[in-house]
Design a protein around this motif. Structure first.
Motif, PDB file in Angstrom:
ATOM      1  N   VAL A 367       0.841  -1.207   0.000  1.00 56.94           N
ATOM      2  CA  VAL A 367       0.000   0.000   0.000  1.00 56.94           C
ATOM      3  C   VAL A 367       0.876   1.258   0.000  1.00 56.94           C
ATOM      4  O   VAL A 367       0.615   2.204  -0.748  1.00 56.94           O
ATOM      5  CB  VAL A 367      -0.962   0.000   1.219  1.00 56.94           C
ATOM      6  N   ILE A 368       1.934   1.260   0.828  1.00 60.34           N
ATOM      7  CA  ILE A 368       2.823   2.435   0.918  1.00 60.34           C
ATOM      8  C   ILE A 368       3.498   2.697  -0.429  1.00 60.34           C
ATOM      9  O   ILE A 368       3.566   3.839  -0.902  1.00 60.34           O
ATOM     10  CB  ILE A 368       3.883   2.220   2.039  1.00 60.34           C
ATOM     11  N   VAL A 369       3.997   1.627  -1.074  1.00 57.71           N
ATOM     12  CA  VAL A 369       4.703   1.787  -2.360  1.00 57.71           C
ATOM     13  C   VAL A 369       3.753   2.322  -3.432  1.00 57.71           C
ATOM     14  O   VAL A 369       4.076   3.281  -4.148  1.00 57.71           O
ATOM     15  CB  VAL A 369       5.338   0.440  -2.800  1.00 57.71           C
ATOM     16  N   VAL A 370       2.556   1.725  -3.519  1.00 59.97           N
ATOM     17  CA  VAL A 370       1.589   2.167  -4.544  1.00 59.97           C
ATOM     18  C   VAL A 370       1.156   3.614  -4.283  1.00 59.97           C
ATOM     19  O   VAL A 370       1.033   4.420  -5.209  1.00 59.97           O
ATOM     20  CB  VAL A 370       0.361   1.220  -4.609  1.00 59.97           C
ATOM     21  N   THR A 371       0.964   3.964  -2.997  1.00 57.74           N
ATOM     22  CA  THR A 371       0.577   5.344  -2.652  1.00 57.74           C
ATOM     23  C   THR A 371       1.681   6.328  -3.039  1.00 57.74           C
ATOM     24  O   THR A 371       1.407   7.396  -3.604  1.00 57.74           O
ATOM     25  CB  THR A 371       0.279   5.474  -1.139  1.00 57.74           C
ATOM     26  N   ALA A 372       2.934   5.957  -2.732  1.00 58.38           N
ATOM     27  CA  ALA A 372       4.063   6.842  -3.053  1.00 58.38           C
ATOM     28  C   ALA A 372       4.156   7.071  -4.562  1.00 58.38           C
ATOM     29  O   ALA A 372       4.281   8.210  -5.031  1.00 58.38           O
ATOM     30  CB  ALA A 372       5.358   6.242  -2.515  1.00 58.38           C
ATOM     31  N   ILE A 373       4.069   5.963  -5.337  1.00 59.34           N
ATOM     32  CA  ILE A 373       4.145   6.081  -6.808  1.00 59.34           C
ATOM     33  C   ILE A 373       2.992   6.949  -7.320  1.00 59.34           C
ATOM     34  O   ILE A 373       3.193   7.848  -8.151  1.00 59.34           O
ATOM     35  CB  ILE A 373       4.113   4.678  -7.460  1.00 59.34           C
TER      36      ILE A 373
END
Length: 754
Positions: A367-373
């Protein structure tokens, strides 16, 4: 023996938990229906005995309407609160209101006396983070600080959401519609519609939508409304003690959920009927209508958008559409069908990868990676930076004289003297061309990122991202057609209806048609989709373009595969869902599917009066079947009835506690009269009450086409196979689904539950 007659009949009184089901099991619709009929008959006969009983019968009759009223009120209130909170938290990523930090950008500037119409988005009370921290609004350092604050807020919201879901309510993730479809078909998932799920889903829905991820709140609002329905139905014994009746309430709650999600009460009722419900009697139709009406009225009273409308993207168009425009509308339908197929296949492949690889072990990190991207790529483009609902609203809008959007940057004729709302087609200016390539980039980004976002361990709806993809494609096509008509009005296709100086083409209408086409391509909705879009826009005359696009998108998507995204997720999770839309055309017989098959051990059965309590307990311990057929004897194999595993366990446990003389070698019997026993034998145990004397049976030569139809229409858990009254085998819902998967060249082991 005769002295113990009263003791032996203790089971004629119902005992706790009988008639309930275990988690991850399917309910028996026929049994639930007959239990409700018995209950109703008892209340009707008692109502003639006294005034008090008559009042109780009236209260029982009205309880359904009371439940609907309560569901509508709570669902409407929650939707209003979610809308207001999302509005404030989305703006919080960009700045803060100095007069009251709980005001959104719009509310902050409403209260300001220094706001002018030209600069209505700028007011001294609203400060961007760069203005607040660096005291400068322009320049590279201001842009970088705003960029960083946007990403940090997005990451904070997403991290909070995924943490709350993981710790307090794992069932609050996803859109919820695949599971609700499965629950309404008679499957039990305990806790899926519980109070914790309701609370956490409501809170995390606000967080994830505010974080700017490519997801919507509309699907999860159906889940939230069904949680409300489950909560209120547990307060009335009529619904809490009957799983079949409870599902009627949940069908109506789903209608209320769509009603508040889109401000479309009639569309909500049709959505429940077409898309999610399995059993939808006429009474449920009226109650759904009432629940959807109350929910819409409650939301309208809260007025979260301040425009006296139920949704953010309400629009009104002033120009009619023309026959020649059907061609681009149908092309948008084709695009919607292709996008639906692409999205479903890619998303299912990614979700399967998540389930089968190490990726699934790190939901928070994902979730963190997708949100950051998402945040890093979204911020530079104004069309991806704003919330998806605002984007759709802007794309749907018709360009009036007061519009400040880049999409309305046309070159005006200085000599034009026309009424304000009838502006003729004009050549596109620089702003429109800039908006076109920004929209093209936003479209590609949305298509890709939505595939990876839907299905993560956070609440995620699909309606809004799908509509955004379609609206962007539609608006671009609309501007293209508009410019073509302006520059080439002498072409034969434009000559009849588009004269110079006339307002011929409405690009916003194309955006609306594109949104409907893409949503239809992903979900395969048709009737309810058109009604939802028509209620959204209030334009009756645009029903034909919407119908043309919705039907085309369904045809195109169905050409590549019959499954919509929700059915695909049901199959991915292995839920036992018999889709009404599936056709079974293979020429197999019941004997090919029933168990036991050749080479397998014989069927586990109970005899009517020759097994001891210990024998039955051993059988239950050694097998994991949901129930056992009861036969006269092992030699004759003549069928008497069917006993459910759970009820056998409860009956024996209860008898040991409440009845003296019941020991391990007590004989169990299912007949009216006890068997003849030696004088010194222990008390026998009568279990006739828990025996289903009319189990559904078919012969071994019944075509599977008929068996599948029976399972689908009667909602059976299992069906016994006989020949001339002798028991041969059993077919469960799981066997039917596995056989259908095998016939369709799919993995039969993917069906996990019964």
């Amino acid at each position: 023996m005769s002295a113990s007659g009263n003791l032996m009949d203790f089971l004629d009184e119902p005992f706790p938990d009988v008639g309930t089901y275990e988690d991850f099991h399917t309910i028996d619709w026929l049994r639930e229906k007959s239990r409700d009929t018995d209950r109703h008959r008892k209340i009707t006969s008692k109502s003639k005995e006294s005034i008090w009983e008559f009042i109780k019968s009236l209260l029982d009759a009205w309880s359904g309407w009371v439940v609907m009223l309560l569901i509508g009120l709570l669902a409407g209130t929650l939707a209003g609160v979610i809308d207001l909170a999302v509005d404030w938290m989305t703006d919080l990523k960009e700045g803060v209101c100095l007069s009251a930090f709980w005001y959104s950008h719009e509310q902050c500037c409403w209260t300001s006396n220094e706001t002018t119409f030209e600069d209505r988005d700028k007011c001294p009370l609203w400060q961007k983070w760069s203005e607040l921290l660096l005291s400068q609004s322009e320049g590279a350092s201001a842009y970088i600080l705003n960029y960083l604050m946007y990403i940090l807020w997005a990451l904070l919201f997403a991290f909070l959401a995924v943490s709350l879901v993981r710790v307090f309510a794992p069932y609050a993730c996803g859109s919820g519609i695949p599971e609700i479809k499965t629950i309404l078909s008679g499957f039990i998932i305990r806790g899926y519609l519980g109070k914790w799920t309701l609370l956490i889903k409501t809170v995390t829905l606000v967080l994830v939508v505010s974080s700017g991820l490519s997801l919507g709140k509309e699907g999860p609002l159906v889940h939230v409304a069904c949680c409300c329905g489950n909560f209120f139905s547990s307060l009335f014994s009529k619904y809490s003690k009957n799983e079949g009746k409870r599902r009627e309430v949940l069908s109506a709650a789903a209608a209320a959920g769509v009603s508040v999600a889109f401000g479309a009460p009639i569309g909500g009722v049709l959505f429940s009927l077409e898309e999610v419900s399995y059993y939808f009697p006429l009474k449920t139709l009226w109650r759904s209508f009432f629940a959807a009406l109350v929910a819409a009225f409650t939301l309208r009273s809260i007025n979260p958008f301040g425009n006296s409308r139920l949704v953010l993207f309400y629009v009104e168009y002033h120009t009619p559409w023309y026959m020649a425009e059907l061609f681009p509308f149908i092309l948008l339908g084709v695009f919607g069908g292709l996008w639906g197929t692409l999205f479903t296949r890619c998303n299912i492949a990614w979700c399967r990868r998540r389930k089968t690889t190490r990726l699934g072990k790190y939901p928070v990190l994902e979730v963190i990676v997708v949100t950051a991207i998402t945040a890093i790529i979204a911020y530079p483009n104004p069309y991806t930076r704003q919330s998806t609902s605002e984007l759709i609203s802007e794309l749907f809008n018709d360009c009036g004289a007061l519009e400040s959007s880049q999409l309305c940057d046309y070159i005006n004729d200085p000599n034009m003297t026309r009424p304000v709302d009838d502006i003729p087609d004009r050549p596109a200016g620089v702003g429109v061309y800039t908006a076109m390539w920004q929209l093209a980039l936003a479209l590609i980004f949305k298509i890709v990122i939505t595939i990876f976002t839907f299905g993560m361990k956070i609440p995620s709806g699909l309606f809004i991202p799908s509509m955004a993809v379609g609206a962007m494609a539609g608006r671009m096509v609309g501007i293209g057609v508009e410019q073509l008509a302006y520059h080439h009005h002498d072409w034969i296709i434009f000559r009849n209806w588009c004269r110079p100086g006339a307002d011929c083409v409405t690009p916003g209408l194309y955006a609306m048609v594109g949104a409907a086409a893409c949503l239809g391509g992903v979900t395969r909705m048709t009737v309810s989709l058109v009604v939802i879009m028509f209620e959204l826009t209030g334009g009756l005359e645009y029903i034909v373009p919407l119908m043309a696009a919705a039907v085309t998108s369904k045809w195109v998507a169905d050409a590549f595969g019959k499954e919509g995204i929700y059915e695909a997720h049901i199959h991915l999770n292995g839920y036992p869902f018999l889709d009404v839309k599936d056709e079974f055309t293979h020429r197999t017989l019941a004997t090919d599917v029933m168990r036991p098959r050749r080479g397998e051990p014989p069927l586990s059965v109970l005899t009517q009066d020759s097994m001891t309590v210990e024998d039955v307990e051993t059988l239950i311990k050694e097998t994991d079947y949901n129930g056992f057929p009861v036969v006269v004897s092992r030699d004759s194999e003549r069928l008497i009835g069917f006993a459910q595993r759970r009820e056998l366990i409860l009956a024996i446990k209860n008898a040991r506690q409440r009845q003296e003389g019941i020991v391990s070698n007590s004989i169990m019997y299912f007949t009216e009269e006890p068997p003849e026993l030696p004088a010194n034998s222990p008390h026998p145990l009568k279990l006739r009450r828990i025996l289903n004397l009319s189990p559904f049976t078919v012969t071994d030569h019944t075509p599977m086409e008929t068996v599948v139809d029976i399972f689908r229409k009667l909602g059976l858990r299992q069906c016994l196979v006989t020949r001339s009254g002798r028991l041969l085998g059993i077919i469960t819902k799981k066997d039917v689904l596995r056989h259908m998967a095998q016939m369709a060249n799919q993995d039969p082991e993917s069906i996990m539950f019964n």
